[in-house]
Design a protein around this motif. Structure first.
Motif, PDB file in Angstrom:
ATOM      1  N   ALA A 125       0.831  -1.207   0.000  1.00  0.00           N
ATOM      2  CA  ALA A 125       0.000   0.000   0.000  1.00  0.00           C
ATOM      3  C   ALA A 125       0.867   1.258   0.000  1.00  0.00           C
ATOM      4  O   ALA A 125       0.621   2.211  -0.743  1.00  0.00           O
ATOM      5  CB  ALA A 125      -0.942  -0.013   1.198  1.00  0.00           C
ATOM      6  N   LEU A 138      -6.373   3.723  -2.709  1.00  0.00           N
ATOM      7  CA  LEU A 138      -6.041   2.352  -2.315  1.00  0.00           C
ATOM      8  C   LEU A 138      -7.263   1.442  -2.402  1.00  0.00           C
ATOM      9  O   LEU A 138      -7.148   0.267  -2.770  1.00  0.00           O
ATOM     10  CB  LEU A 138      -5.464   2.339  -0.898  1.00  0.00           C
ATOM     11  CG  LEU A 138      -4.082   2.979  -0.724  1.00  0.00           C
ATOM     12  CD1 LEU A 138      -3.679   2.980   0.742  1.00  0.00           C
ATOM     13  CD2 LEU A 138      -3.041   2.229  -1.549  1.00  0.00           C
ATOM     14  N   GLY A 177      -5.319  -1.961  -2.877  1.00  0.00           N
ATOM     15  CA  GLY A 177      -3.911  -2.007  -2.499  1.00  0.00           C
ATOM     16  C   GLY A 177      -3.646  -2.309  -1.046  1.00  0.00           C
ATOM     17  O   GLY A 177      -2.501  -2.451  -0.650  1.00  0.00           O
ATOM     18  N   GLY A 178      -4.693  -2.396  -0.218  1.00  0.00           N
ATOM     19  CA  GLY A 178      -4.471  -2.688   1.195  1.00  0.00           C
ATOM     20  C   GLY A 178      -4.616  -1.433   2.053  1.00  0.00           C
ATOM     21  O   GLY A 178      -5.293  -0.478   1.687  1.00  0.00           O
ATOM     22  N   ARG A 179      -3.945  -1.457   3.229  1.00  0.00           N
ATOM     23  CA  ARG A 179      -4.072  -0.368   4.192  1.00  0.00           C
ATOM     24  C   ARG A 179      -2.730   0.326   4.410  1.00  0.00           C
ATOM     25  O   ARG A 179      -1.674  -0.287   4.261  1.00  0.00           O
ATOM     26  CB  ARG A 179      -4.589  -0.889   5.542  1.00  0.00           C
ATOM     27  CG  ARG A 179      -6.001  -1.458   5.476  1.00  0.00           C
ATOM     28  CD  ARG A 179      -6.439  -1.903   6.847  1.00  0.00           C
ATOM     29  NE  ARG A 179      -7.803  -2.386   6.835  1.00  0.00           N
ATOM     30  CZ  ARG A 179      -8.454  -2.839   7.907  1.00  0.00           C
ATOM     31  NH1 ARG A 179      -7.846  -2.833   9.083  1.00  0.00           N
ATOM     32  NH2 ARG A 179      -9.684  -3.279   7.817  1.00  0.00           N
TER      33      ARG A 179
END
Length: 603
Positions: A515, A575, A580-582
């Protein structure tokens, strides 16, 4: 807390109910042999469960029951101990605590009961309550016959263990070792959980890739259905255009058919006129001669043949015209179907070309990512190997320091033993000097010999004092060496902790998370604005303090600094869209300046 009173009922030599009072601080019991002094100690051991029956000089518990004359054969024995608990050494809100034990003999066996303040309890509960007051079966709360002689003949290490047990240090050492063992078990479990989490994380990444592929397939499938609808609409439009063309052609054919029908009607009328003319000619022939009749018949036959040929040619032309129309329609149909197939093939070719380009670009991206990951893995492996070597060296240093420290402790113990022996010898010599001085005052005749002995003893005393001073100086030097080694050991332990933290960090994977890399890459490509970078990129510190900062900050080094919370919200949405996640964001407009310390410097 101390024993206030002991009550015996039918216990060993006490054939009746006997109460013995004790006093605080110090109580002595004296009497001739066989009067029951040792039985009092046996009663204490029996009531508190601190020893077995063999230690109390009995084969089994029933041998502790009073076995007097034939008239009195009791079947039970009981010992009750009352403690003074005014100092609350035992954590109970009672000034007096009573512990009792009773053994009863039956026909086939015997039973043993424990009581705590009149309530039946187990031996484990008795030991648990006594342990709170520092009374344990392993301790030296009760000193038996021969224990003092055994203690004097022990080595210094064994005596040190006894002192630790009496002071309660051994119990804490056992707890410490137990806690360290449990900590090691927990550490192994944590490592096992970390391995499982890593496997789950790998599986999640794999599933995330499959999910992305499935979502991509679903999107492509939806797009395919949409384009197929477009193709069907295009085909419908072409079919409608072709239908209009066919209608126009059919109208032209009908117009041509009407023209042919009019021509046919004219020919029929001409044929009828010819037939009428033929009948007229036939009548004329009949009227005329036979030669002319034959000539006319021949002309008539020729005319009929010509008429039939004309009709055949007309029919042949019509059939050819119909065949040509059929071939034309078939050609149009074939052209339409061929056009549709060509369009479908062109669309398929275009879709495949687009797919080929996307796959090629994705393949190139994957190759680039693989090369980057391989380079990162190589860097992490190199860092891990270097850190592992540092860790092994630190472990080796730590073991050497521990061994050196243990050797110094042993030397210190030996020096202490030597110092004690020298001190005892010094006290013996001083006693001999005092005895010699007393003998000197008592007898003048032995003056010279006593003076000689005094001088000799004085020399021995001086030499012993010098030896003692040497031992004390050596002891002081050993203590200084131990302090230096402990300081060095502490620093090595810190280095070991830092190296271990680096190893764990390298095992968990170097670099930023996916991320954070996506956010930084988008900022570089001007897709996101207001991004300054991570804490690790922005922070500057002396190389000597870098490891401490890395260990203290941990994952917070990957926090991204942004201008405003709006920039952080846009990055979070970015994101989410890219899956893309955190990542953690630190908006500068929401952070208040803390009081700056004078020792800090800002670049």
């Amino acid at each position: 807390m101390y024993i206030k009173e002991i009550e015996f009922v039918n216990f060993k030599s006490f054939g009746k109910k006997v109460k013995i009072s004790f006093y605080n601080d110090f109580t002595t019991i004296s009497g001739p042999n066989g009067s029951g002094k040792s039985n009092i100690i046996d009663g204490i051991l029996f009531a508190l469960g601190l020893s077995s029956s063999r230690t109390m000089r009995a084969e089994k518990l029933t041998d502790l029951i009073y076995n007097g004359d034939e008239a009195k054969k009791p079947d039970f024995a009981q010992v009750t101990i009352r403690f003074d608990n005014t100092d609350r050494k035992m954590p109970l809100e009672l000034d007096e605590v009573e512990v009792s034990r009773k053994v009863r003999r039956t026909k086939n066996a015997y039973y043993s009961y424990f009581y705590f303040n009149g309530k039946a309890v187990s031996l484990g509960e008795i030991h648990s309550q006594l342990a709170k007051a520092g009374v344990t079966p392993e301790g030296y709360n009760v000193v038996m016959q021969g224990d003092v002689t055994q203690i004097t003949s022990m080595s210094s290490v064994e005596r040190r263990k006894i002192i630790d047990e009496i002071a309660g240090v051994a119990e804490f050492d056992d707890r410490k070792q137990k806690a360290l063992g449990e900590l090691e078990i927990v550490r192994q479990q944590v490592e096992r959980v970390d391995i499982i989490l890593e496997e789950v994380r790998t599986q999640l990444e794999k599933l995330a890739g499959e999910r992305d592929q499935a979502l991509k397939y679903q999107a492509l499938k939806t797009e395919k259905i949409k384009f197929e609808g477009y193709v069907l609409l295009s085909k419908l439009k072409d079919a409608r255009t072709e239908l209009e063309n066919v209608d126009k052609e059919l109208a032209g054919k009908e117009e041509h058919f009407e023209k042919v029908q009019v021509l046919l009607d004219e020919r029929v009328k001409e044929l009828e006129a010819l037939e009428q003319a033929l009948e007229t000619i036939s009548l004329e022939i009949r009227k005329k001669g036979e030669d002319e009749q034959l000539q006319v018949k021949r002309e008539i036959e020729e005319t009929k043949g010509e008429i039939s040929r004309c009709v055949d040619s007309i029919e042949l032309s019509e059939s050819e015209l119909e065949d040509a129309d059929a071939k034309r329609r078939k050609a149009f149909v074939d052209i339409d179907s061929t056009k549709g197939k060509v369009g479908e093939l062109e669309e398929k070719i275009e879709v495949e070309n687009v797919r080929k380009e996307s796959i090629s670009s994705e393949l190139s991206e994957r190759k680039t990512e693989r090369m980057l990951l391989q380079s990162r893995i190589a860097d992490v492996d190199a860092k891990f190997a270097a850190t592992r070597d540092e860790l092994m060296a630190a472990r080796k240093k730590l073991e050497d320091i521990k061994n050196e420290k243990n050797e110094l402790i042993r030397n210190e113990d030996r020096l202490l033993d030597t110092l004690r022996r020298k001190s005892s010898e010094l006290r013996d010599i001083e006693n001999q000097i005092r005895d010699a001085e007393a003998a000197f005052t008592a007898s003048d005749s032995d003056t010279l010999s006593v003076q000689y002995e005094i001088e000799k003893l004085t020399e021995n005393l001086e030499s012993l004092i010098e030896d003692r001073d040497d031992v004390e100086s050596n002891h002081f030097r050993v203590k200084e060496d131990i302090k230096k080694l402990e300081t060095r050991l502490h620093s090595l332990q810190q280095e070991y902790a830092i190296a271990e933290a680096r190893v764990r960090a390298s095992e968990q994977g170097g670099g930023y998370s996916r991320a954070v890399e996506m956010v930084i890459g988008a900022s570089r490509q001007n897709e996101l604005f207001g991004i300054h970078g991570t804490i690790a990129q922005l922070g500057k510190v002396d190389r000597r303090y870098a490891a401490a900062l890395e260990v203290a900050a941990g994952n917070r080094m990957q926090a991204v600094v942004v201008d405003t919370d709006g920039d952080a919200a846009e990055a979070i949405e970015f994101l989410k869209r890219r899956k893309g996640g955190r990542a953690t964001f630190l908006p500068l407009n929401k952070m208040r300046d803390s009081r700056r310390l004078e020792s800090l410097s800002y670049d």
